[in-house]
Scaffold this motif. Structure first.
Motif, mmCIF file in Angstrom:
data_model
loop_
_atom_site.group_PDB
_atom_site.id
_atom_site.type_symbol
_atom_site.label_atom_id
_atom_site.label_comp_id
_atom_site.label_asym_id
_atom_site.label_seq_id
_atom_site.Cartn_x
_atom_site.Cartn_y
_atom_site.Cartn_z
ATOM 1 N N ALA A 130 43.630 38.960 47.870
ATOM 2 C CA ALA A 130 42.666 39.386 46.848
ATOM 3 C C ALA A 130 42.874 38.600 45.564
ATOM 4 O O ALA A 130 41.904 38.167 44.916
ATOM 5 N N ALA A 131 44.137 38.394 45.167
ATOM 6 C CA ALA A 131 44.425 37.640 43.949
ATOM 7 C C ALA A 131 43.922 36.207 44.067
ATOM 8 O O ALA A 131 43.339 35.652 43.124
ATOM 9 N N ILE A 132 44.118 35.605 45.240
ATOM 10 C CA ILE A 132 43.626 34.234 45.467
ATOM 11 C C ILE A 132 42.101 34.203 45.398
ATOM 12 O O ILE A 132 41.510 33.299 44.803
ATOM 13 N N ALA A 133 41.461 35.225 45.997
ATOM 14 C CA ALA A 133 39.995 35.309 45.922
ATOM 15 C C ALA A 133 39.547 35.457 44.467
ATOM 16 O O ALA A 133 38.534 34.879 44.064
ATOM 17 N N GLY A 134 40.334 36.218 43.680
ATOM 18 C CA GLY A 134 40.004 36.368 42.259
ATOM 19 C C GLY A 134 40.039 35.043 41.517
ATOM 20 O O GLY A 134 39.183 34.787 40.660
ATOM 21 N N VAL A 135 41.012 34.206 41.860
ATOM 22 C CA VAL A 135 41.069 32.861 41.269
ATOM 23 C C VAL A 135 39.818 32.072 41.660
ATOM 24 O O VAL A 135 39.223 31.367 40.829
ATOM 25 N N GLY A 136 39.408 32.209 42.924
ATOM 26 C CA GLY A 136 38.192 31.543 43.382
ATOM 27 C C GLY A 136 36.970 32.029 42.628
ATOM 28 O O GLY A 136 36.089 31.235 42.268
ATOM 29 N N ILE A 137 36.902 33.324 42.360
ATOM 30 C CA ILE A 137 35.780 33.905 41.599
ATOM 31 C C ILE A 137 35.803 33.385 40.160
ATOM 32 O O ILE A 137 34.773 33.000 39.597
ATOM 33 N N LEU A 138 36.993 33.349 39.577
ATOM 34 C CA LEU A 138 37.131 32.909 38.183
ATOM 35 C C LEU A 138 36.730 31.450 38.020
ATOM 36 O O LEU A 138 36.093 31.072 37.036
ATOM 37 N N PRO A 181 27.738 47.991 42.888
ATOM 38 C CA PRO A 181 29.157 47.674 43.101
ATOM 39 C C PRO A 181 29.452 47.100 44.483
ATOM 40 O O PRO A 181 30.412 46.353 44.646
ATOM 41 N N ILE A 182 28.651 47.459 45.475
ATOM 42 C CA ILE A 182 28.968 47.010 46.836
ATOM 43 C C ILE A 182 28.267 45.708 47.204
ATOM 44 O O ILE A 182 28.412 45.218 48.318
ATOM 45 N N ASN A 183 27.532 45.130 46.254
ATOM 46 C CA ASN A 183 26.863 43.855 46.507
ATOM 47 C C ASN A 183 27.636 42.663 45.970
ATOM 48 O O ASN A 183 27.204 41.525 46.131
ATOM 49 N N GLY A 184 28.769 42.918 45.321
ATOM 50 C CA GLY A 184 29.548 41.819 44.756
ATOM 51 C C GLY A 184 30.980 41.838 45.264
ATOM 52 O O GLY A 184 31.641 42.876 45.208
ATOM 53 N N LEU A 185 31.448 40.709 45.761
ATOM 54 C CA LEU A 185 32.818 40.612 46.268
ATOM 55 C C LEU A 185 33.830 40.970 45.194
ATOM 56 O O LEU A 185 34.836 41.629 45.472
ATOM 57 N N ASP A 186 33.563 40.559 43.947
ATOM 58 C CA ASP A 186 34.505 40.842 42.865
ATOM 59 C C ASP A 186 34.684 42.348 42.662
ATOM 60 O O ASP A 186 35.811 42.838 42.535
ATOM 61 N N HIS A 187 33.580 43.082 42.660
ATOM 62 C CA HIS A 187 33.668 44.534 42.477
ATOM 63 C C HIS A 187 34.367 45.192 43.663
ATOM 64 O O HIS A 187 35.226 46.052 43.490
ATOM 65 N N ILE A 188 34.009 44.795 44.864
ATOM 66 C CA ILE A 188 34.614 45.400 46.056
ATOM 67 C C ILE A 188 36.124 45.191 46.058
ATOM 68 O O ILE A 188 36.895 46.134 46.247
ATOM 69 N N LEU A 189 36.563 43.946 45.849
ATOM 70 C CA LEU A 189 38.001 43.652 45.871
ATOM 71 C C LEU A 189 38.747 44.435 44.793
ATOM 72 O O LEU A 189 39.797 45.018 45.056
#
Length: 200
Positions: A188-196, A41-49
């Motif tokens: 975090a929401a903007i980062a989520g869009v970047g991840i998606l 869980p701590i190796n992925g930005l998506d999980h951490i956020l």
């Protein structure tokens, strides 16, 4: 086919839902499994956020939500992990994880005051995707119980970090605390869009 999946789940689910006594054992397999589980869980930005946003969301709701929302996530995530270990397909896992960052970030940004039951249902839905990803990516040589204990503990610690962030910022500045929280949620929401979209 259904019986085979049910049999695998029957074996995997107790391994994830029963509290781990593996900490008392120092065997290489168990230790390795715990370390792999904890680090996932701590190796992925998506999980951490997503995990930190769950903690901040729980802090924003306050009261029983402080323990009920994170606990729901960890318990349902264990079920998702059992599905992943058993090889049961859950569609759109990566999309679900990215959406969890977007939605939870937006909830924090908007300061949504949801009923506790609704908050538990929402985080439980996202927990299935996170748990499945953890379970499906378990190394073949890792002990299931130790691996599950690792990713559940890491997740709980990230939730606690989110609650601590909310509490700390709220105490430091009652005037600007909500603004900082909402800004963090928006980022975090903007980062989520970047991840998606694959930019992050």
């Amino acid at each position: 086919m259904v019986r085979s999946i049910a049999r695998k789940l029957a074996v995997a689910a107790p391994l994830l839902l029963v509290p781990s006594l593996a900490f008392a054992h120092t065997g290489v397999g168990e230790t390795s499994g715990f370390i792999h589980g904890f680090s996932h869980p701590i190796n992925g930005l998506d999980h951490i956020l997503a995990m930190v946003m769950v903690g901040i969301f729980a802090w924003q709701l306050g009261g029983r939500a402080l323990w009920a929302v994170p606990t729901t996530f960890v318990v349902v995530m264990a079920i998702g992990g059992a599905l992943g270990i058993a090889g049961v397909n859950v569609p759109f896992v990566e999309v679900g994880i990215a959406l969890s960052v977007i939605v939870l970030g937006a909830i924090v940004a908007l300061g949504v005051k949801a009923p506790i039951a609704a908050a538990m249902g929402l985080v439980g839905l996202f927990a299935i995707f996170h748990g499945h990803a953890h379970g499906a990516e378990m190394p073949e040589d890792a002990g299931g119980l130790a691996y599950a204990a690792g990713f559940m503990l890491a997740t709980a610690l990230l939730h606690i970090a989110g609650i601590a962030v909310g509490f700390g910022i709220g105490k430091i500045s009652e005037k600007y605390g909500p603004v900082v929280m909402r800004t963090a949620g928006g980022l975090a929401a903007i980062a989520g869009v970047g991840i998606l979209t694959g930019f992050l």
